[in-house]
Motif scaffolding. Structure first.
Motif, mmCIF file in Angstrom:
data_model
loop_
_atom_site.group_PDB
_atom_site.id
_atom_site.type_symbol
_atom_site.label_atom_id
_atom_site.label_comp_id
_atom_site.label_asym_id
_atom_site.label_seq_id
_atom_site.Cartn_x
_atom_site.Cartn_y
_atom_site.Cartn_z
ATOM 1 N N GLN A 131 0.826 -1.201 0.000
ATOM 2 C CA GLN A 131 0.000 0.000 0.000
ATOM 3 C C GLN A 131 0.865 1.258 0.000
ATOM 4 O O GLN A 131 0.582 2.218 -0.746
ATOM 5 N N ALA A 132 1.921 1.261 0.819
ATOM 6 C CA ALA A 132 2.802 2.425 0.875
ATOM 7 C C ALA A 132 3.519 2.639 -0.458
ATOM 8 O O ALA A 132 3.679 3.785 -0.912
ATOM 9 N N LEU A 133 3.965 1.573 -1.089
ATOM 10 C CA LEU A 133 4.612 1.684 -2.396
ATOM 11 C C LEU A 133 3.649 2.231 -3.438
ATOM 12 O O LEU A 133 4.042 3.014 -4.319
ATOM 13 N N THR A 134 2.395 1.853 -3.355
ATOM 14 C CA THR A 134 1.393 2.357 -4.295
ATOM 15 C C THR A 134 1.173 3.848 -4.093
ATOM 16 O O THR A 134 1.086 4.618 -5.063
ATOM 17 N N ASP A 168 -15.682 -1.980 2.127
ATOM 18 C CA ASP A 168 -16.051 -0.560 2.219
ATOM 19 C C ASP A 168 -14.835 0.366 2.297
ATOM 20 O O ASP A 168 -14.994 1.578 2.432
ATOM 21 N N GLU A 169 -13.629 -0.180 2.158
ATOM 22 C CA GLU A 169 -12.418 0.635 2.271
ATOM 23 C C GLU A 169 -11.928 1.092 0.896
ATOM 24 O O GLU A 169 -10.764 0.910 0.534
ATOM 25 N N PHE A 170 -12.819 1.744 0.156
ATOM 26 C CA PHE A 170 -12.506 2.207 -1.195
ATOM 27 C C PHE A 170 -11.389 3.245 -1.202
ATOM 28 O O PHE A 170 -10.785 3.514 -2.243
ATOM 29 N N TYR A 171 -11.095 3.849 -0.067
ATOM 30 C CA TYR A 171 -10.095 4.906 0.039
ATOM 31 C C TYR A 171 -8.689 4.357 0.263
ATOM 32 O O TYR A 171 -7.729 5.126 0.293
ATOM 33 N N LYS A 172 -8.539 3.038 0.423
ATOM 34 C CA LYS A 172 -7.226 2.433 0.628
ATOM 35 C C LYS A 172 -6.725 1.809 -0.676
ATOM 36 O O LYS A 172 -7.508 1.256 -1.448
ATOM 37 N N PRO A 173 -5.416 1.828 -0.922
ATOM 38 C CA PRO A 173 -4.885 1.136 -2.092
ATOM 39 C C PRO A 173 -5.004 -0.382 -1.951
ATOM 40 O O PRO A 173 -4.900 -0.927 -0.842
ATOM 41 N N ASN A 174 -5.231 -1.055 -3.063
ATOM 42 C CA ASN A 174 -5.152 -2.514 -3.127
ATOM 43 C C ASN A 174 -4.534 -2.885 -4.464
ATOM 44 O O ASN A 174 -4.007 -2.021 -5.183
ATOM 45 N N LEU A 175 -4.584 -4.161 -4.831
ATOM 46 C CA LEU A 175 -3.945 -4.612 -6.070
ATOM 47 C C LEU A 175 -4.514 -3.892 -7.282
ATOM 48 O O LEU A 175 -3.771 -3.473 -8.179
ATOM 49 N N ASN A 176 -5.832 -3.708 -7.336
ATOM 50 C CA ASN A 176 -6.447 -3.026 -8.473
ATOM 51 C C ASN A 176 -5.990 -1.577 -8.570
ATOM 52 O O ASN A 176 -5.808 -1.037 -9.672
ATOM 53 N N VAL A 177 -5.795 -0.940 -7.424
ATOM 54 C CA VAL A 177 -5.311 0.437 -7.426
ATOM 55 C C VAL A 177 -3.900 0.501 -7.991
ATOM 56 O O VAL A 177 -3.570 1.392 -8.788
ATOM 57 N N ALA A 178 -3.042 -0.441 -7.609
ATOM 58 C CA ALA A 178 -1.678 -0.476 -8.162
ATOM 59 C C ALA A 178 -1.721 -0.651 -9.675
ATOM 60 O O ALA A 178 -0.971 0.011 -10.409
ATOM 61 N N TYR A 179 -2.592 -1.530 -10.151
ATOM 62 C CA TYR A 179 -2.752 -1.699 -11.597
ATOM 63 C C TYR A 179 -3.219 -0.392 -12.251
ATOM 64 O O TYR A 179 -2.766 -0.019 -13.342
ATOM 65 N N ALA A 234 -6.791 -3.601 -14.002
ATOM 66 C CA ALA A 234 -7.315 -2.717 -12.959
ATOM 67 C C ALA A 234 -8.832 -2.785 -12.847
ATOM 68 O O ALA A 234 -9.393 -2.667 -11.760
ATOM 69 N N ARG A 235 -9.521 -2.971 -13.965
ATOM 70 C CA ARG A 235 -10.985 -2.938 -13.929
ATOM 71 C C ARG A 235 -11.611 -4.297 -13.655
ATOM 72 O O ARG A 235 -12.845 -4.394 -13.572
ATOM 73 N N GLU A 236 -10.803 -5.331 -13.508
ATOM 74 C CA GLU A 236 -11.354 -6.651 -13.197
ATOM 75 C C GLU A 236 -12.062 -6.616 -11.835
ATOM 76 O O GLU A 236 -11.491 -6.210 -10.832
ATOM 77 N N GLY A 237 -13.315 -7.029 -11.826
ATOM 78 C CA GLY A 237 -14.108 -7.009 -10.608
ATOM 79 C C GLY A 237 -14.879 -5.722 -10.392
ATOM 80 O O GLY A 237 -15.623 -5.603 -9.409
ATOM 81 N N TYR A 238 -14.706 -4.753 -11.289
ATOM 82 C CA TYR A 238 -15.408 -3.480 -11.191
ATOM 83 C C TYR A 238 -16.235 -3.277 -12.465
ATOM 84 O O TYR A 238 -15.726 -3.430 -13.573
ATOM 85 N N ILE A 252 -12.765 2.269 -8.180
ATOM 86 C CA ILE A 252 -11.569 1.495 -7.867
ATOM 87 C C ILE A 252 -10.833 2.111 -6.674
ATOM 88 O O ILE A 252 -10.353 1.401 -5.792
ATOM 89 N N TRP A 253 -10.754 3.426 -6.645
ATOM 90 C CA TRP A 253 -10.095 4.141 -5.553
ATOM 91 C C TRP A 253 -10.748 5.502 -5.413
ATOM 92 O O TRP A 253 -11.138 6.116 -6.421
ATOM 93 N N GLY A 254 -10.891 5.964 -4.182
ATOM 94 C CA GLY A 254 -11.498 7.265 -3.957
ATOM 95 C C GLY A 254 -10.950 7.923 -2.711
ATOM 96 O O GLY A 254 -10.097 7.379 -2.004
ATOM 97 N N VAL A 255 -11.447 9.111 -2.440
ATOM 98 C CA VAL A 255 -11.089 9.878 -1.245
ATOM 99 C C VAL A 255 -12.329 9.979 -0.374
ATOM 100 O O VAL A 255 -13.402 10.358 -0.847
ATOM 101 N N TYR A 256 -12.164 9.627 0.890
ATOM 102 C CA TYR A 256 -13.289 9.562 1.829
ATOM 103 C C TYR A 256 -13.678 10.939 2.341
ATOM 104 O O TYR A 256 -12.831 11.778 2.649
ATOM 105 N N ASP A 257 -14.990 11.162 2.449
ATOM 106 C CA ASP A 257 -15.505 12.346 3.114
ATOM 107 C C ASP A 257 -16.911 12.031 3.599
ATOM 108 O O ASP A 257 -17.686 11.381 2.893
#
Length: 514
Positions: A144-147, A218-229, A252-256, A276-281
């Motif tokens: 996650q940090a590398l992403t 529900d953790e759309f704001y965290k990086p995962n494998l799809n976010v790295a892709y 990246a879009r697999e599963g979405y 795939i990835w967002g910012v929480y508010d």
């Protein structure tokens, strides 16, 4: 001789506590790094701190609100498709004249913000292997940090380096700080910059796969494998590395899945199956008048939304078929409404006080549930972005599946895979236009169609200026008199060589002259 130091971005590694759904505090804290990385549980809180850093106020400036600032001030405002209607006091930002001012907040902010993310990510990358916890958890958190680091390096490269096509990487890049050191550090080349981005993502992908973990649903704001892709796909596209762009966009879009027409009309403030990835508010975490949607949402009570609504350009939406249901999210004037003498001034502005005009009446009636009661009515104003609560509560996307379709389609055009590109554009848009047929265009015309639908579908999401820059095409904003919809202050032509080739210079506070 000059050395580059990124003083602006050096911060303490974050250590945060959890709120009911997210975070209570900002990522910086006085807690020592040794305590923060003592266990993988603590490191996980640090990762959440970096997520939170993407939606915090910075530099004591109202609009500096994390990732939303990059989308608005650097992606939407200076673009060719999204006009902040009548906001003439911001002409230096909207017309991109600040790029060569080393002391400007607009020159400084992205450097400050992304090196903040990088320095926090480096704290995890350099220390997590020594934390107490399982190897699986260590691998996942390091990935996650590398992403995060790869994404931040990439965004800096977009803003502070030339187009890849200008020098093919043989030009100055950015500072590649890969550890927790501070002080002097030279610039790497652009080619070295992208090589490091790729390396970080290769390492992140391998670690995500090794960990066997994924973020919670529900953790759309965290990086995962799809976010790295997804980061890989966008970086490769900007670098004009077409094969990698296509490959990683598909991964990246697999599963979405592409959101439904109903979801597209929901206001873009809450995650769905396409994000795939967002910012929480949310209401308990919002930045109020500092937030992204307080600058964007048509139903916001913020003055910058009520008096200066965002509008899509006439030139863009006129190219979209009337059968496309996404057009309903914009106040497109009829031929009768778009005439001289119908209360439009020389800039095409519909004064809010003119309650007798047909465009005013239609805007107030048809979009009552998407419009703040005292908002100015402006031709082509947008109703795509809403806020959940005023003044600007709501999350927003960083990557969604549709972008990956467009990345793959654009790359396929360059790879001479025209039938594949045609199918991708059809698949990305068929749910919004019941009359849409698969394109039969080829060559340059097909590529232009891919760009057109990308510009329309992703409108307002912060891609506008970045896309026009990387394409290296002259951007023409036409005034009302010229057949467009732009305020005369903004109705200008921008060539690829203008404003330092649309490249921001490194801020003065980052340079040590020797």
């Amino acid at each position: 001789m000059k050395k580059y130091i990124y003083l602006l971005g050096v911060v303490a590694l974050g250590f945060t506590s959890c709120a009911k759904d997210y975070l209570d505090t900002a990522p910086e804290a006085s807690t020592a790094t040794s305590t923060i990385v003592e266990s993988t549980d603590n490191v996980e809180l640090s990762i959440m701190g970096i997520c939170r850093a993407m939606s915090q106020q910075y530099l004591g400036t109202q609009g500096c609100n994390g990732e939303g600032t990059i989308k608005n001030w650097f992606g939407n405002y200076p673009g060719g498709d999204s006009q902040k209607s009548n906001l003439t006091g911001w002409s230096s930002v909207i017309n991109g004249t600040f790029h060569l001012t080393r002391t400007s907040t607009y020159t400084t902010y992205p450097w400050f913000y992304y090196y903040k993310l990088i320095s926090n990510a480096n704290g995890v990358i350099c220390n997590v292997d020594n934390s107490k916890g399982t190897d699986s958890d260590k691998a996942f958190l390091k990935a996650q940090a590398l992403t995060f680091r790869a994404y931040a390096f990439f965004r800096l490269a977009e803003l502070y380096t030339l187009r890849w096509k200008d020098k093919a990487g043989n030009t100055e890049g950015i500072v590649l700080r890969l550890d927790e050191s501070t002080g002097d550090c030279p610039l790497s080349t652009q080619a070295e910059t992208y090589a490091q981005i790729y390396q970080d993502l290769d390492d992140a992908i391998a670690l995500f796969q090794k960990s066997g973990r994924d973020r919670k649903a529900d953790e759309f704001y965290k990086p995962n494998l799809n976010v790295a892709y997804a980061v890989y796909a966008r970086a490769a596209l900007t670098r004009e590395d077409w094969q990698n762009a296509a490959t990683y966009a598909q991964k990246a879009r697999e599963g979405y899945s592409i959101m439904s027409n109903s979801q597209y009309h929901d206001g873009f403030y809450t995650p769905n199956s396409e994000w795939i990835w967002g910012v929480y508010d949310a209401s308990d975490q919002t930045l109020y008048y500092y937030s992204f949607l307080a600058y964007m949402a048509s139903n916001s009570n913020a003055g910058v939304c009520r008096s200066y609504p965002f509008a899509i350009s006439k030139e863009l939406i006129d190219q979209i078929p009337e059968s496309d249901q996404r057009r309903d999210l914009y106040l497109v004037p009829t031929a009768e409404e778009w005439v001289a003498g119908n209360a439009l001034d020389k800039n095409g502005i519909e004064p809010a006080s003119n309650s007798k005009s047909s465009l005013y009446k239609r805007g107030k009636a048809d979009y009552a549930d998407r419009l703040y009661s005292t908002s100015t009515i402006f031709p082509y104003m947008q109703f795509k972005f809403l806020c959940e609560n005023t003044p600007g509560v709501g999350s927003f996307t960083v990557f969604r599946a549709a972008e990956m379709y467009y990345i793959q389609a654009e790359a396929d055009c360059h790879l001479n895979k025209e039938s594949e590109a045609q199918q991708l554009i059809y698949d990305a848009n068929k749910g919004y236009d019941p009359q849409l047929q698969k394109s039969t265009k080829t060559g340059a015309e097909l590529l232009e169609e891919v760009k057109l639908y990308r510009r329309f579908d992703l409108w307002g999401e912060g891609y506008d200026w970045f896309d026009h820059k990387r394409w290296g095409e002259t951007m023409v904003r036409k005034s009302v008199a010229e057949g467009g919809s732009w305020n005369t202050t903004f109705a200008k032509t921008f060539t690829p060589s203008d404003a330092n080739n649309w490249t921001i210079i490194i801020p003065q506070r980052e340079i040590v002259s020797l």
